[in-house]
Write an enzyme that holds these catalytic residues in place. Structure first.
Site, PDB file in Angstrom:
ATOM      1  N   THR A   1       7.845  12.717  40.361  1.00 51.93           N
ATOM      2  CA  THR A   1       8.293  11.829  41.432  1.00 51.93           C
ATOM      3  C   THR A   1       9.681  12.235  41.906  1.00 51.93           C
ATOM      4  O   THR A   1      10.458  12.832  41.150  1.00 51.93           O
ATOM      5  CB  THR A   1       8.318  10.350  40.980  1.00 51.93           C
ATOM      6  OG1 THR A   1       8.597   9.525  42.110  1.00 51.93           O
ATOM      7  CG2 THR A   1       9.369  10.097  39.914  1.00 51.93           C
TER       8      THR A   1
ATOM      9  N   ASN B   1      11.131   9.632  43.588  1.00 54.11           N
ATOM     10  CA  ASN B   1      11.543   8.243  43.753  1.00 54.11           C
ATOM     11  C   ASN B   1      12.452   7.847  42.588  1.00 54.11           C
ATOM     12  O   ASN B   1      12.015   7.772  41.446  1.00 54.11           O
ATOM     13  CB  ASN B   1      10.275   7.370  43.807  1.00 54.11           C
ATOM     14  CG  ASN B   1      10.566   5.901  43.965  1.00 54.11           C
ATOM     15  OD1 ASN B   1      11.464   5.356  43.340  1.00 54.11           O
ATOM     16  ND2 ASN B   1       9.773   5.259  44.803  1.00 54.11           N
TER      17      ASN B   1
ATOM     18  N   GLU C   1      -1.302  18.882  47.456  1.00 56.09           N
ATOM     19  CA  GLU C   1      -2.132  18.078  48.353  1.00 56.09           C
ATOM     20  C   GLU C   1      -2.975  17.137  47.501  1.00 56.09           C
ATOM     21  O   GLU C   1      -3.643  17.561  46.564  1.00 56.09           O
ATOM     22  CB  GLU C   1      -3.028  18.990  49.186  1.00 56.09           C
ATOM     23  CG  GLU C   1      -3.516  18.332  50.451  1.00 56.09           C
ATOM     24  CD  GLU C   1      -4.275  19.295  51.343  1.00 56.09           C
ATOM     25  OE1 GLU C   1      -5.160  18.817  52.075  1.00 56.09           O
ATOM     26  OE2 GLU C   1      -3.993  20.505  51.297  1.00 56.09           O
TER      27      GLU C   1
ATOM     28  N   ASP D   1      -0.596   7.619  40.323  1.00 56.60           N
ATOM     29  CA  ASP D   1      -1.076   7.365  41.669  1.00 56.60           C
ATOM     30  C   ASP D   1      -1.465   5.901  41.686  1.00 56.60           C
ATOM     31  O   ASP D   1      -2.068   5.395  40.737  1.00 56.60           O
ATOM     32  CB  ASP D   1      -2.261   8.258  42.049  1.00 56.60           C
ATOM     33  CG  ASP D   1      -2.469   8.287  43.563  1.00 56.60           C
ATOM     34  OD1 ASP D   1      -1.471   8.474  44.289  1.00 56.60           O
ATOM     35  OD2 ASP D   1      -3.601   8.091  44.026  1.00 56.60           O
TER      36      ASP D   1
ATOM     37  N   PHE E   1       8.206  -3.939  48.044  1.00 58.54           N
ATOM     38  CA  PHE E   1       8.013  -3.045  49.186  1.00 58.54           C
ATOM     39  C   PHE E   1       6.523  -2.922  49.431  1.00 58.54           C
ATOM     40  O   PHE E   1       5.713  -3.513  48.725  1.00 58.54           O
ATOM     41  CB  PHE E   1       8.658  -1.670  48.920  1.00 58.54           C
ATOM     42  CG  PHE E   1       8.144  -0.994  47.688  1.00 58.54           C
ATOM     43  CD1 PHE E   1       7.075  -0.114  47.751  1.00 58.54           C
ATOM     44  CD2 PHE E   1       8.716  -1.243  46.449  1.00 58.54           C
ATOM     45  CE1 PHE E   1       6.583   0.509  46.604  1.00 58.54           C
ATOM     46  CE2 PHE E   1       8.241  -0.619  45.301  1.00 58.54           C
ATOM     47  CZ  PHE E   1       7.168   0.250  45.389  1.00 58.54           C
ATOM     48  N   GLY E   2       6.146  -2.152  50.434  1.00 64.47           N
ATOM     49  CA  GLY E   2       4.723  -1.951  50.719  1.00 64.47           C
ATOM     50  C   GLY E   2       4.029  -3.255  51.080  1.00 64.47           C
ATOM     51  O   GLY E   2       4.476  -3.999  51.942  1.00 64.47           O
TER      52      GLY E   2
ATOM     53  N   ASP F   1       3.714  -5.860  49.144  1.00 59.86           N
ATOM     54  CA  ASP F   1       4.197  -6.968  48.310  1.00 59.86           C
ATOM     55  C   ASP F   1       4.379  -8.309  49.042  1.00 59.86           C
ATOM     56  O   ASP F   1       4.014  -9.348  48.495  1.00 59.86           O
ATOM     57  CB  ASP F   1       5.502  -6.596  47.600  1.00 59.86           C
ATOM     58  CG  ASP F   1       5.303  -5.581  46.484  1.00 59.86           C
ATOM     59  OD1 ASP F   1       4.146  -5.211  46.198  1.00 59.86           O
ATOM     60  OD2 ASP F   1       6.316  -5.158  45.889  1.00 59.86           O
TER      61      ASP F   1
ATOM     62  N   ARG G   1       1.882  -0.924  37.581  1.00 60.22           N
ATOM     63  CA  ARG G   1       2.600   0.206  36.990  1.00 60.22           C
ATOM     64  C   ARG G   1       3.149  -0.176  35.612  1.00 60.22           C
ATOM     65  O   ARG G   1       3.067   0.594  34.666  1.00 60.22           O
ATOM     66  CB  ARG G   1       3.731   0.683  37.899  1.00 60.22           C
ATOM     67  CG  ARG G   1       4.343   1.991  37.408  1.00 60.22           C
ATOM     68  CD  ARG G   1       5.312   2.618  38.394  1.00 60.22           C
ATOM     69  NE  ARG G   1       4.615   3.046  39.594  1.00 60.22           N
ATOM     70  CZ  ARG G   1       4.750   2.475  40.794  1.00 60.22           C
ATOM     71  NH1 ARG G   1       5.568   1.477  40.960  1.00 60.22           N
ATOM     72  NH2 ARG G   1       4.069   2.913  41.829  1.00 60.22           N
TER      73      ARG G   1
END
Length: 193
Positions: free
Chosen positions: A7, A9, A40, A69, A152-153, A155, A181
């Site tokens: 990651t 992030n 990819e 993921d 985020f996203g 949420d 997670r």
């Protein structure tokens, strides 16, 4: 022991570092070890995409690699957005566009039938061929209006019945205890011990 985390992030890396440190495992970002283009993600499932990333970065770094993921699966949409959660409204989209598309797709579905879950798949791939996988789920419902400033996203739209609030309204401590997670990481840690 050192593990590369697939990651860039910083928040995600911080989570993994904090969880692995008590086991004597040093977690480092892939960016600190090797510079390679991102792989990819061609998998049809979260597990396949996590495996693609773990194998790719493990081979590039020659170190054990932990990849995840994750995304949102809505029952009324046959599991969509699924592996396309981050790009549900298109490649160059943002959270706002993804949420707008999601709410539009659910307009004809009553709230109580908008069951959904966040899914996280973790894969830890070792250079000797060993692999450890772990899964975490967080169940909820999708509401029409966003609530909360945290997260985020999806949420702000993801209602958690247990707390009677959205994922964006609950505290970070509460979120870490129930999040997909967090639960996947707990499962992985129990396997590592």
């Amino acid at each position: 022991m050192k593990i590369v985390v697939a990651t860039h992030n910083k928040g995600k890396l911080r989570e993994f570092k904090a969880a692995l440190e008590p086991l004597g495992i040093e977690a480092v970002s892939i960016a600190d070890v090797v510079t390679v283009p991102e792989p990819e993600e061609t998998g049809a499932t979260f597990l396949e995409n996590a495996r693609i990333k773990a194998q790719y970065y493990m081979k590039a770094s020659q170190l054990p690699c932990l990849a995840d993921d994750s995304g949102l699966a809505v029952d009324a949409l046959d599991g969509a957005p699924g592996v396309y959660s981050a790009r549900y409204a298109g490649e160059a989209c943002d959270d706002e566009a993804n949420n707008a598309k999601l709410i539009q797709a659910l307009q004809a579905v009553p709230f109580e039938k908008r069951t959904a879950r966040y899914v996280c798949e973790l894969v830890l791939a070792y250079p000797d061929g060993r692999e450890i996988t772990a899964t975490g789920y967080c169940e909820g419902l999708i509401q029409d209006t966003p609530e909360g400033e945290g997260g985020f996203g999806y949420d702000p739209y993801f209602y958690v019945p247990q707390f009677q609030q959205t994922m964006a309204q609950i505290s970070l401590t509460q979120k870490n205890a129930i999040s997909h997670r967090g639960l996947a990481l707990q499962s992985l840690l129990s396997k590592l011990k």
